[in-house]
Motif scaffolding. Structure first.
Motif, PDB file in Angstrom:
ATOM      1  N   LYS A 133       0.722  -1.126  -0.018  1.00 33.41           N
ATOM      2  CA  LYS A 133      -0.111   0.167  -0.120  1.00 33.41           C
ATOM      3  C   LYS A 133       0.834   1.270   0.046  1.00 33.41           C
ATOM      4  O   LYS A 133       0.662   2.278  -0.817  1.00 33.41           O
ATOM      5  CB  LYS A 133      -1.143  -0.107   1.225  1.00 33.41           C
ATOM      6  CG  LYS A 133      -1.729  -1.041   1.214  1.00 33.41           C
ATOM      7  CD  LYS A 133      -2.865  -0.889   2.440  1.00 33.41           C
ATOM      8  CE  LYS A 133      -3.791  -2.240   2.562  1.00 33.41           C
ATOM      9  NZ  LYS A 133      -4.382  -2.174   3.796  1.00 33.41           N
ATOM     10  N   GLU A 134       1.943   1.352   0.764  1.00 33.98           N
ATOM     11  CA  GLU A 134       2.804   2.583   0.992  1.00 33.98           C
ATOM     12  C   GLU A 134       3.545   2.665  -0.401  1.00 33.98           C
ATOM     13  O   GLU A 134       3.699   3.883  -0.812  1.00 33.98           O
ATOM     14  CB  GLU A 134       3.674   2.476   1.926  1.00 33.98           C
ATOM     15  CG  GLU A 134       2.914   2.342   3.598  1.00 33.98           C
ATOM     16  CD  GLU A 134       3.893   2.318   4.705  1.00 33.98           C
ATOM     17  OE1 GLU A 134       5.090   2.229   4.450  1.00 33.98           O
ATOM     18  OE2 GLU A 134       3.585   1.841   5.866  1.00 33.98           O
ATOM     19  N   LEU A 135       4.025   1.710  -0.894  1.00 35.02           N
ATOM     20  CA  LEU A 135       4.852   1.799  -2.290  1.00 35.02           C
ATOM     21  C   LEU A 135       3.811   2.148  -3.262  1.00 35.02           C
ATOM     22  O   LEU A 135       4.318   2.999  -4.015  1.00 35.02           O
ATOM     23  CB  LEU A 135       5.640   0.622  -2.394  1.00 35.02           C
ATOM     24  CG  LEU A 135       6.813   0.145  -1.451  1.00 35.02           C
ATOM     25  CD1 LEU A 135       7.300  -1.324  -1.986  1.00 35.02           C
ATOM     26  CD2 LEU A 135       7.809   1.185  -1.831  1.00 35.02           C
ATOM     27  N   SER A 136       2.926   1.691  -3.337  1.00 42.13           N
ATOM     28  CA  SER A 136       1.875   2.052  -4.520  1.00 42.13           C
ATOM     29  C   SER A 136       1.488   3.366  -4.425  1.00 42.13           C
ATOM     30  O   SER A 136       1.294   4.144  -5.345  1.00 42.13           O
ATOM     31  CB  SER A 136       0.513   1.076  -4.349  1.00 42.13           C
ATOM     32  OG  SER A 136      -0.185   1.075  -3.450  1.00 42.13           O
ATOM     33  N   ALA A 137       1.080   4.055  -3.092  1.00 44.81           N
ATOM     34  CA  ALA A 137       0.905   5.354  -2.918  1.00 44.81           C
ATOM     35  C   ALA A 137       1.940   6.266  -3.245  1.00 44.81           C
ATOM     36  O   ALA A 137       1.604   7.241  -3.891  1.00 44.81           O
ATOM     37  CB  ALA A 137       0.363   5.597  -1.500  1.00 44.81           C
ATOM     38  N   LEU A 138       3.025   5.917  -2.967  1.00 40.87           N
ATOM     39  CA  LEU A 138       4.231   6.643  -3.417  1.00 40.87           C
ATOM     40  C   LEU A 138       4.335   6.669  -5.123  1.00 40.87           C
ATOM     41  O   LEU A 138       4.646   7.559  -5.462  1.00 40.87           O
ATOM     42  CB  LEU A 138       5.468   6.231  -2.901  1.00 40.87           C
ATOM     43  CG  LEU A 138       5.896   6.496  -1.311  1.00 40.87           C
ATOM     44  CD1 LEU A 138       6.967   5.676  -0.871  1.00 40.87           C
ATOM     45  CD2 LEU A 138       6.037   8.006  -1.046  1.00 40.87           C
ATOM     46  N   GLU A 159     -12.692   0.335   3.395  1.00 41.78           N
ATOM     47  CA  GLU A 159     -11.810  -0.022   2.304  1.00 41.78           C
ATOM     48  C   GLU A 159     -11.710   0.888   1.156  1.00 41.78           C
ATOM     49  O   GLU A 159     -10.608   1.246   0.798  1.00 41.78           O
ATOM     50  CB  GLU A 159     -12.340  -1.560   1.908  1.00 41.78           C
ATOM     51  CG  GLU A 159     -11.811  -2.527   2.716  1.00 41.78           C
ATOM     52  CD  GLU A 159     -11.972  -4.053   2.131  1.00 41.78           C
ATOM     53  OE1 GLU A 159     -11.500  -4.910   2.604  1.00 41.78           O
ATOM     54  OE2 GLU A 159     -12.908  -4.298   1.384  1.00 41.78           O
ATOM     55  N   ILE A 160     -13.060   1.233   0.754  1.00 46.15           N
ATOM     56  CA  ILE A 160     -12.908   2.303  -0.137  1.00 46.15           C
ATOM     57  C   ILE A 160     -12.079   3.636   0.153  1.00 46.15           C
ATOM     58  O   ILE A 160     -11.425   4.115  -0.553  1.00 46.15           O
ATOM     59  CB  ILE A 160     -14.188   2.690  -0.647  1.00 46.15           C
ATOM     60  CG1 ILE A 160     -14.981   1.472  -1.367  1.00 46.15           C
ATOM     61  CG2 ILE A 160     -14.444   4.044  -1.671  1.00 46.15           C
ATOM     62  CD1 ILE A 160     -16.250   1.558  -2.131  1.00 46.15           C
ATOM     63  N   GLN A 183      -7.536   6.864  -0.991  1.00 49.37           N
ATOM     64  CA  GLN A 183      -6.213   7.840  -0.721  1.00 49.37           C
ATOM     65  C   GLN A 183      -4.904   7.206  -1.329  1.00 49.37           C
ATOM     66  O   GLN A 183      -4.166   7.905  -1.576  1.00 49.37           O
ATOM     67  CB  GLN A 183      -6.356   7.457   0.929  1.00 49.37           C
ATOM     68  CG  GLN A 183      -7.326   8.237   1.335  1.00 49.37           C
ATOM     69  CD  GLN A 183      -7.327   8.180   2.996  1.00 49.37           C
ATOM     70  OE1 GLN A 183      -6.749   7.194   3.529  1.00 49.37           O
ATOM     71  NE2 GLN A 183      -7.948   9.290   3.628  1.00 49.37           N
ATOM     72  N   ILE A 184      -5.096   5.824  -1.645  1.00 53.02           N
ATOM     73  CA  ILE A 184      -3.901   5.308  -2.423  1.00 53.02           C
ATOM     74  C   ILE A 184      -3.945   5.672  -3.871  1.00 53.02           C
ATOM     75  O   ILE A 184      -2.787   6.179  -4.393  1.00 53.02           O
ATOM     76  CB  ILE A 184      -3.775   3.694  -2.121  1.00 53.02           C
ATOM     77  CG1 ILE A 184      -3.519   3.428  -0.779  1.00 53.02           C
ATOM     78  CG2 ILE A 184      -2.713   3.081  -3.285  1.00 53.02           C
ATOM     79  CD1 ILE A 184      -3.834   1.819  -0.567  1.00 53.02           C
ATOM     80  N   TYR A 191     -13.980  11.901  -1.474  1.00 56.43           N
ATOM     81  CA  TYR A 191     -12.480  12.196  -2.070  1.00 56.43           C
ATOM     82  C   TYR A 191     -12.360  13.306  -3.097  1.00 56.43           C
ATOM     83  O   TYR A 191     -11.287  14.150  -3.106  1.00 56.43           O
ATOM     84  CB  TYR A 191     -11.883  11.074  -2.383  1.00 56.43           C
ATOM     85  CG  TYR A 191     -10.384  11.300  -2.871  1.00 56.43           C
ATOM     86  CD1 TYR A 191      -9.162  11.195  -1.789  1.00 56.43           C
ATOM     87  CD2 TYR A 191     -10.060  11.470  -4.122  1.00 56.43           C
ATOM     88  CE1 TYR A 191      -7.869  11.491  -2.307  1.00 56.43           C
ATOM     89  CE2 TYR A 191      -8.641  11.870  -4.448  1.00 56.43           C
ATOM     90  CZ  TYR A 191      -7.933  11.955  -3.582  1.00 56.43           C
ATOM     91  OH  TYR A 191      -6.297  12.328  -3.871  1.00 56.43           O
ATOM     92  N   LEU A 192     -13.406  13.348  -4.046  1.00 54.69           N
ATOM     93  CA  LEU A 192     -13.227  13.979  -5.063  1.00 54.69           C
ATOM     94  C   LEU A 192     -13.823  15.349  -4.908  1.00 54.69           C
ATOM     95  O   LEU A 192     -13.730  16.338  -5.488  1.00 54.69           O
ATOM     96  CB  LEU A 192     -14.184  13.412  -6.440  1.00 54.69           C
ATOM     97  CG  LEU A 192     -13.553  12.091  -6.753  1.00 54.69           C
ATOM     98  CD1 LEU A 192     -14.863  11.307  -7.594  1.00 54.69           C
ATOM     99  CD2 LEU A 192     -12.367  12.173  -7.794  1.00 54.69           C
TER     100      LEU A 192
END
Length: 193
Positions: free
Chosen positions: A16-21, A94-95, A100-101, A136-137
């Motif tokens: 999750k962290e790497l994909s967000a980066l 989950e959504i 956020q990712i 989010y949008l």
């Protein structure tokens, strides 16, 4: 030779962290699609149409979970204009976590129903989860609103988003007036498809 190994507390968390980066490094627009029914069909149709005009990629199969979707982000190329992301859910939160990712620029909630109620009490519970995409949008992206779904179209978040309305109603930006099952034609804003 011997392969290097990196020990982490949680493989899922590091993905999750790497994909967000990685998401922050890419410039393509991401379209998020969620809903009780029709997510995969909508994703495939949108991918098919956009691919004729833009460099487009999308989540493969039903890679729409908290592991599958973050992994899919790594398939986005620097040359892509659009990435169509199917966003699934099995549990509360989950959504929100997934948007956020992937940080979508545009979003579609196909509909809200009790079709796959699973870990949710009722339709309103499902709505509150799905609407996280539009939350989010709000203020920064474009929400495509199904005006024929009374739960989505009447939600207060619609007032906070840039909105494109679609459906069978007169007040829609994109209105379908006729569908012919025999010829497989649909009429949208007086154009036949």
């Amino acid at each position: 030779g011997k392969k290097d190994t990196v020990k982490v507390e949680s493989v899922k968390q590091i993905i999750k962290e790497l994909s967000a980066l990685y998401r922050k490094m890419i410039k393509c627009k991401i379209i998020g699609i969620t809903g009780s029914n029709g997510k995969t069909t909508t994703k495939e149709m949108l991918f098919h149409v956009l691919s004729n005009f833009y460099r487009t990629s999308c989540t493969k199969g039903n890679y729409n979970s908290t592991i599958g979707l973050p992994l899919s982000i790594f398939s986005i190329s620097n040359d892509d204009d659009f990435f169509v992301a199917e966003i699934g859910m099995n549990q509360k939160g989950e959504i929100r976590e997934l948007v956020q990712i992937i940080q979508p620029d545009l979003g579609v909630i196909t509909n809200v129903s009790e079709a796959h109620i699973g870990n949710f009490k009722n339709q309103n519970d499902i709505l509150n989860e799905k609407i996280e995409l539009f939350e989010y949008l709000s203020g920064k992206g474009v929400a495509f609103v199904n005006m024929n779904d009374s739960l989505i179209s009447r939600h207060r978040i619609i007032e906070k988003c840039k909105v494109v309305k679609y459906g069978f109603n007169k007040d829609c930006n994109y209105r379908s007036q006729h569908f012919n099952c025999i010829s497989n034609e649909i009429n949208i804003n007086n154009y036949k498809f």
